[in-house]
Design a protein around this motif. Sequence first.
Motif, PDB file in Angstrom:
ATOM      1  N   UNK A 121       0.777  -1.224   0.000  1.00  0.00           N
ATOM      2  CA  UNK A 121       0.000   0.000   0.000  1.00  0.00           C
ATOM      3  C   UNK A 121       0.810   1.276   0.000  1.00  0.00           C
ATOM      4  N   UNK A 122       2.153   1.185   0.052  1.00  0.00           N
ATOM      5  CA  UNK A 122       2.972   2.393   0.017  1.00  0.00           C
ATOM      6  C   UNK A 122       2.966   3.034  -1.368  1.00  0.00           C
ATOM      7  N   UNK A 123       2.575   2.264  -2.361  1.00  0.00           N
ATOM      8  CA  UNK A 123       2.517   2.744  -3.735  1.00  0.00           C
ATOM      9  C   UNK A 123       1.282   2.131  -4.375  1.00  0.00           C
ATOM     10  N   UNK A 124       0.662   2.853  -5.332  1.00  0.00           N
ATOM     11  CA  UNK A 124      -0.552   2.309  -5.949  1.00  0.00           C
ATOM     12  C   UNK A 124      -0.267   1.171  -6.915  1.00  0.00           C
ATOM     13  N   UNK A 125       1.026   0.922  -7.247  1.00  0.00           N
ATOM     14  CA  UNK A 125       1.400  -0.183  -8.128  1.00  0.00           C
ATOM     15  C   UNK A 125       1.910  -1.342  -7.277  1.00  0.00           C
ATOM     16  N   UNK A 126       1.197  -2.490  -7.253  1.00  0.00           N
ATOM     17  CA  UNK A 126       1.637  -3.637  -6.432  1.00  0.00           C
ATOM     18  C   UNK A 126       3.030  -4.142  -6.768  1.00  0.00           C
ATOM     19  N   UNK A 127       3.512  -3.863  -7.980  1.00  0.00           N
ATOM     20  CA  UNK A 127       4.864  -4.299  -8.337  1.00  0.00           C
ATOM     21  C   UNK A 127       5.929  -3.633  -7.459  1.00  0.00           C
ATOM     22  N   UNK A 128       5.569  -2.497  -6.873  1.00  0.00           N
ATOM     23  CA  UNK A 128       6.523  -1.755  -6.044  1.00  0.00           C
ATOM     24  C   UNK A 128       6.401  -2.096  -4.564  1.00  0.00           C
ATOM     25  N   UNK A 129       5.672  -3.154  -4.241  1.00  0.00           N
ATOM     26  CA  UNK A 129       5.492  -3.519  -2.831  1.00  0.00           C
ATOM     27  C   UNK A 129       6.585  -4.472  -2.331  1.00  0.00           C
ATOM     28  N   UNK A 130       7.492  -4.873  -3.197  1.00  0.00           N
ATOM     29  CA  UNK A 130       8.649  -5.712  -2.827  1.00  0.00           C
ATOM     30  C   UNK A 130       8.222  -7.013  -2.147  1.00  0.00           C
ATOM     31  N   UNK A 131       7.241  -7.688  -2.730  1.00  0.00           N
ATOM     32  CA  UNK A 131       6.751  -8.948  -2.170  1.00  0.00           C
ATOM     33  C   UNK A 131       7.469 -10.124  -2.831  1.00  0.00           C
ATOM     34  N   UNK A 132       7.603 -11.227  -2.083  1.00  0.00           N
ATOM     35  CA  UNK A 132       8.223 -12.435  -2.616  1.00  0.00           C
ATOM     36  C   UNK A 132       7.380 -13.649  -2.256  1.00  0.00           C
ATOM     37  N   UNK A 133       7.601 -14.729  -2.988  1.00  0.00           N
ATOM     38  CA  UNK A 133       6.900 -15.980  -2.699  1.00  0.00           C
ATOM     39  C   UNK A 133       7.277 -16.521  -1.326  1.00  0.00           C
TER      40      UNK A 133
END
Length: 277
Positions: free
Chosen positions: A90-102
């Motif tokens: 939620x820090x950015x409106x683009x989920x690609x920028x949320x730095x998530x991993x499997x």
Amino acid sequence: MTWAGPHRWLQAGLNIAIVAALLFAVSYLPPDTSLQDRRRDGILKVCVPPSYPPLITGDPSRPGFDAELADAIAKNLGLRLALNVLPSIGKDFNPRNWSLTRAQCDIIAGGVADTVQTRSFLQTLPTPAETGWVGISATGAMPPSGSTVAILPGTAGLDRLALSTWLRKQGLRAQLMRSPAELEQALNAGTVAAGITERFVAASLRLDTNALTMFWLDESISPRFRMALGLWKGDQTLKRAVADALELFEKSGVMLRLSARYGLDKDIVEPVSDPRK
């Protein structure tokens, strides 16, 4: 005279050969073991933001709609739920920028919107939660031309350009807010004629409910869309199992009870009253 017949059959045969080759190649892809792996580990890891009321609240007694839904899904699959709180969501409106991993997440919840942009990155399973642009004012409507309106875009990926164009056409001056706290202060102090933000940001504000009213902006400005659970692309067996669980919850009334518990059955989630007043 032309002999097109043999050429047509040659082209058809070539097309069939290409399709057969693709199907043969697919047979060598590694099998999807996403559900099997979760059952082997006995854990369903669900990543959520620290707070996104009423979907995620951070309150153990009322953890939020998405948190309780995730717990119900885990139990349905015979797994233990592990909620991983990640401030990057939620820090950015683009989920690609949320730095998530499997390694962190099997499912992402608490702020995933079912938009084209999100679906380019994740598989989505919509929930009953709905968002869109919400106005907040003393009159329950937008103010007259020439007024100043506080804007907090939020992170759900609503169309900011369309909103900006509409405000200009209405003759309204936009004043960008940097945080929910700044928007909350401006509205309660009356230094702006109205505010606009996304639904679940509006629901988190502590407002003077005797003086301010929430209302949906017209869908011609921005259509409403569903929130969702996000899963990694390729995790088809896990996605099917979660989808089956959601379908069961719809039929059994679990979804309806959770929606009522967190106010999602209302037209707009009511603002939180300010205990300081």
